[in-house]
Design a protein around this motif. Structure first.
Motif, PDB file in Angstrom:
ATOM      1  N   GLN A  17       4.793 -20.657 -24.960  1.00  0.00           N
ATOM      2  CA  GLN A  17       5.648 -21.594 -24.253  1.00  0.00           C
ATOM      3  C   GLN A  17       4.894 -22.908 -24.064  1.00  0.00           C
ATOM      4  O   GLN A  17       3.676 -22.924 -23.913  1.00  0.00           O
ATOM      5  CB  GLN A  17       6.040 -21.040 -22.883  1.00  0.00           C
ATOM      6  N   ASP A  18       5.631 -24.037 -24.104  1.00  0.00           N
ATOM      7  CA  ASP A  18       4.995 -25.310 -23.790  1.00  0.00           C
ATOM      8  C   ASP A  18       4.575 -25.318 -22.331  1.00  0.00           C
ATOM      9  O   ASP A  18       5.016 -24.515 -21.519  1.00  0.00           O
ATOM     10  CB  ASP A  18       5.962 -26.469 -24.051  1.00  0.00           C
ATOM     11  N   GLY A  19       3.744 -26.273 -21.996  1.00  0.00           N
ATOM     12  CA  GLY A  19       3.415 -26.426 -20.589  1.00  0.00           C
ATOM     13  C   GLY A  19       2.007 -25.994 -20.274  1.00  0.00           C
ATOM     14  O   GLY A  19       1.173 -25.933 -21.149  1.00  0.00           O
ATOM     15  N   PRO A  20       1.716 -25.749 -18.998  1.00  0.00           N
ATOM     16  CA  PRO A  20       2.628 -25.396 -17.910  1.00  0.00           C
ATOM     17  C   PRO A  20       3.315 -26.582 -17.241  1.00  0.00           C
ATOM     18  O   PRO A  20       3.964 -26.415 -16.202  1.00  0.00           O
ATOM     19  CB  PRO A  20       1.687 -24.713 -16.917  1.00  0.00           C
ATOM     20  N   ASN A  21       3.198 -27.776 -17.801  1.00  0.00           N
ATOM     21  CA  ASN A  21       3.684 -28.972 -17.134  1.00  0.00           C
ATOM     22  C   ASN A  21       4.978 -29.480 -17.759  1.00  0.00           C
ATOM     23  O   ASN A  21       5.283 -29.208 -18.916  1.00  0.00           O
ATOM     24  CB  ASN A  21       2.610 -30.060 -17.248  1.00  0.00           C
ATOM     25  N   THR A  22       5.728 -30.270 -16.991  1.00  0.00           N
ATOM     26  CA  THR A  22       6.938 -30.889 -17.511  1.00  0.00           C
ATOM     27  C   THR A  22       6.615 -32.300 -17.993  1.00  0.00           C
ATOM     28  O   THR A  22       5.549 -32.851 -17.712  1.00  0.00           O
ATOM     29  CB  THR A  22       8.028 -30.971 -16.429  1.00  0.00           C
ATOM     30  N   ASN A  23       7.575 -32.903 -18.689  1.00  0.00           N
ATOM     31  CA  ASN A  23       7.375 -34.258 -19.200  1.00  0.00           C
ATOM     32  C   ASN A  23       7.738 -35.336 -18.186  1.00  0.00           C
ATOM     33  O   ASN A  23       7.563 -36.520 -18.456  1.00  0.00           O
ATOM     34  CB  ASN A  23       8.164 -34.467 -20.499  1.00  0.00           C
ATOM     35  N   GLY A 212       4.652 -31.287 -23.428  1.00  0.00           N
ATOM     36  CA  GLY A 212       5.029 -30.542 -24.627  1.00  0.00           C
ATOM     37  C   GLY A 212       3.909 -29.611 -25.047  1.00  0.00           C
ATOM     38  O   GLY A 212       3.326 -28.908 -24.222  1.00  0.00           O
ATOM     39  N   THR A 213       3.601 -29.615 -26.337  1.00  0.00           N
ATOM     40  CA  THR A 213       2.508 -28.798 -26.839  1.00  0.00           C
ATOM     41  C   THR A 213       1.221 -29.158 -26.108  1.00  0.00           C
ATOM     42  O   THR A 213       0.840 -30.321 -26.045  1.00  0.00           O
ATOM     43  CB  THR A 213       2.327 -29.007 -28.354  1.00  0.00           C
ATOM     44  N   ASN A 214       0.577 -28.161 -25.547  1.00  0.00           N
ATOM     45  CA  ASN A 214      -0.613 -28.391 -24.719  1.00  0.00           C
ATOM     46  C   ASN A 214      -1.831 -27.864 -25.478  1.00  0.00           C
ATOM     47  O   ASN A 214      -2.046 -26.657 -25.582  1.00  0.00           O
ATOM     48  CB  ASN A 214      -0.454 -27.672 -23.375  1.00  0.00           C
ATOM     49  N   PHE A 215      -2.631 -28.809 -25.996  1.00  0.00           N
ATOM     50  CA  PHE A 215      -3.744 -28.394 -26.840  1.00  0.00           C
ATOM     51  C   PHE A 215      -4.913 -27.826 -26.053  1.00  0.00           C
ATOM     52  O   PHE A 215      -5.775 -27.155 -26.625  1.00  0.00           O
ATOM     53  CB  PHE A 215      -4.185 -29.553 -27.737  1.00  0.00           C
ATOM     54  N   ILE A 216      -4.958 -28.067 -24.755  1.00  0.00           N
ATOM     55  CA  ILE A 216      -5.965 -27.370 -23.948  1.00  0.00           C
ATOM     56  C   ILE A 216      -5.608 -25.885 -23.866  1.00  0.00           C
ATOM     57  O   ILE A 216      -6.465 -25.011 -24.033  1.00  0.00           O
ATOM     58  CB  ILE A 216      -6.075 -27.986 -22.546  1.00  0.00           C
ATOM     59  N   VAL A 217      -4.330 -25.594 -23.618  1.00  0.00           N
ATOM     60  CA  VAL A 217      -3.885 -24.205 -23.574  1.00  0.00           C
ATOM     61  C   VAL A 217      -4.122 -23.520 -24.919  1.00  0.00           C
ATOM     62  O   VAL A 217      -4.593 -22.374 -24.984  1.00  0.00           O
ATOM     63  CB  VAL A 217      -2.389 -24.130 -23.188  1.00  0.00           C
ATOM     64  N   ILE A 218      -3.805 -24.227 -26.001  1.00  0.00           N
ATOM     65  CA  ILE A 218      -4.008 -23.657 -27.334  1.00  0.00           C
ATOM     66  C   ILE A 218      -5.479 -23.348 -27.571  1.00  0.00           C
ATOM     67  O   ILE A 218      -5.839 -22.264 -28.066  1.00  0.00           O
ATOM     68  CB  ILE A 218      -3.458 -24.610 -28.413  1.00  0.00           C
ATOM     69  N   GLU A 219      -6.349 -24.287 -27.200  1.00  0.00           N
ATOM     70  CA  GLU A 219      -7.782 -24.040 -27.407  1.00  0.00           C
ATOM     71  C   GLU A 219      -8.284 -22.932 -26.477  1.00  0.00           C
ATOM     72  O   GLU A 219      -9.181 -22.164 -26.857  1.00  0.00           O
ATOM     73  CB  GLU A 219      -8.583 -25.326 -27.205  1.00  0.00           C
ATOM     74  N   ASP A 220      -7.715 -22.845 -25.278  1.00  0.00           N
ATOM     75  CA  ASP A 220      -8.071 -21.720 -24.401  1.00  0.00           C
ATOM     76  C   ASP A 220      -7.797 -20.396 -25.099  1.00  0.00           C
ATOM     77  O   ASP A 220      -8.602 -19.453 -25.013  1.00  0.00           O
ATOM     78  CB  ASP A 220      -7.261 -21.780 -23.098  1.00  0.00           C
ATOM     79  N   ALA A 279       8.262 -33.294 -32.096  1.00  0.00           N
ATOM     80  CA  ALA A 279       7.480 -32.491 -33.030  1.00  0.00           C
ATOM     81  C   ALA A 279       7.633 -30.999 -32.757  1.00  0.00           C
ATOM     82  O   ALA A 279       8.270 -30.273 -33.517  1.00  0.00           O
ATOM     83  CB  ALA A 279       6.000 -32.890 -32.972  1.00  0.00           C
ATOM     84  N   GLY A 280       7.038 -30.522 -31.658  1.00  0.00           N
ATOM     85  CA  GLY A 280       6.921 -29.098 -31.413  1.00  0.00           C
ATOM     86  C   GLY A 280       8.236 -28.339 -31.403  1.00  0.00           C
ATOM     87  O   GLY A 280       8.333 -27.242 -31.970  1.00  0.00           O
ATOM     88  N   SER A 281       9.255 -28.909 -30.774  1.00  0.00           N
ATOM     89  CA  SER A 281      10.527 -28.181 -30.684  1.00  0.00           C
ATOM     90  C   SER A 281      11.167 -28.015 -32.053  1.00  0.00           C
ATOM     91  O   SER A 281      11.762 -26.969 -32.363  1.00  0.00           O
ATOM     92  CB  SER A 281      11.493 -28.903 -29.736  1.00  0.00           C
TER      93      SER A 281
END
Length: 348
Positions: A17-23, A212-220, A279-281
């Motif tokens: 899921q995107d986030g945890p934040n909103t735009n 949107g896409t959260n690259f910190i979360v992805i790297e985590d 992009a992500g969606s």
């Protein structure tokens, strides 16, 4: 190594899921016009960008490239961009500089859309010659320089020094044969950052805000360095957009970062963005449901975007920028604390 990382990024983004934040756009409202005196046929969403006409003020923003799977993704996205008259940016071309054999995964975009707006992509810290090679590779109309400090710091294999970046950007701007776009990758630009970029000669900004896409979360999830502690880092897209616009500089501004709906796109345009990046969606629809479903999603989005324009009484992009926009909640408070008056948008 880069190819493996790109595949991991796609797989994690697809199943997360995107986030945890909103735009931030959930706190931005457009004013309904009960008597618009318009028909849908009169709504004109076209614009000029990089010397070419687009049918839509949309950029199918940087996603991927460099692997066989990425080439297939870029093929289908390029077909969509061509059909609907959108601009398209490729993903980071660094991999093709290190491995020239992967260049075809990026060139496919220009092959599919030979006269469209195609944007190259390179890290802002890469040498000038790499940036120029990226442009030449796909006969690009512009070059995105991406800024991703948090992602690099989150990666175990990422960069740790960012000294000299602004001077490098200035050199690239001076030598690049096409316009340079500064693009954040999900953490948003502040006024201060954009002022530095403008001083370096950049006059196109893609805010790439949080939401949107959260690259910190992805790297985590790749075993990164932050361990979930910094997942909320960044500037939400609506706030970043307002920060950039508040400077009053002669900039072309692209709003991106968690924009998934026609309503969010219309809000960004009404606030003052010139284009909107998505992009992500779109990637998730393509990979989960296929190209035909994505085609239908885009067609529906175009209809809904025209509908929102009509319901505000705006028949084109310049007109919607004159319509009242109400900014509330944390987004409104953010602007006030930064010395930006949200009432300016409401009283237009």
């Amino acid at each position: 190594m880069r190819g493996k990382r790109k595949e991991e990024h796609i797989n994690i983004a697809l199943h997360s899921q995107d986030g945890p934040n909103t735009n931030g756009f959930e706190e931005v409202y457009l004013l309904h016009h009960s008597l618009p005196e318009l028909s849908m046929e009169e709504i004109d969403l076209s614009c000029e960008f990089l010397g070419k006409k687009l049918n839509l003020p949309l950029v199918l923003n940087a996603i991927t490239g460099g692997t066989p799977r990425a080439e297939d993704i870029n093929y289908h996205l390029a077909c969509i961009a061509k059909k609907y008259g959108m601009a398209m940016a490729v993903g980071s071309q660094t991999i093709s500089i290190d491995d020239p054999g992967s260049a075809s995964t990026f060139r496919i975009v220009r092959e599919i859309n030979p006269t469209g707006v195609i944007i190259a992509n390179m890290g802002a810290g890469r040498p000038v010659e790499d940036a120029l090679a990226a442009v030449e590779m796909i006969n690009a109309d512009a070059l995105q320089l991406h800024f991703n400090v948090p992602q690099e710091l989150a990666m175990r294999e990422g960069d740790r020094s960012f000294k000299g970046i602004i001077d490098n950007v200035a050199r690239i701007v001076k030598e690049c044969p096409v316009p340079v776009i500064a693009k954040e990758v999900g953490f948003g630009f502040s006024r201060e950052s954009v002022s530095l970029l403008y001083g370096a000669g950049v006059n196109i900004i893609d805010v790439g805000g949080m939401g949107g896409t959260n690259f910190i979360v992805i790297e985590d999830k790749r075993g990164g360095m932050f361990g979930g502690e910094l997942d909320n880092w960044g500037i939400p897209t609506a706030q970043s957009l307002a920060e950039v616009l508040s400077l009053g500089l002669p900039l072309t501004v692209i709003a991106s970062g968690g924009i998934r709906t026609a309503l969010d796109a219309a809000k960004a345009l009404a606030m003052g963005a010139d284009l909107v990046g998505i992009a992500g969606s779109f990637l998730k629809v393509l990979l989960r449901e296929g190209a035909d479903v994505l085609d239908n999603v885009v067609a529906n989005m175009v209809y809904r975007l025209k509908a929102v324009f009509l319901m505000t009484g705006a028949d084109n992009i310049e007109r919607i920028k004159t319509r009242p926009v109400i900014i509330t909640g944390r987004t409104g408070e953010w602007l006030k604390l930064r010395g930006i008056n949200p009432e300016w948008w409401a009283r237009r």
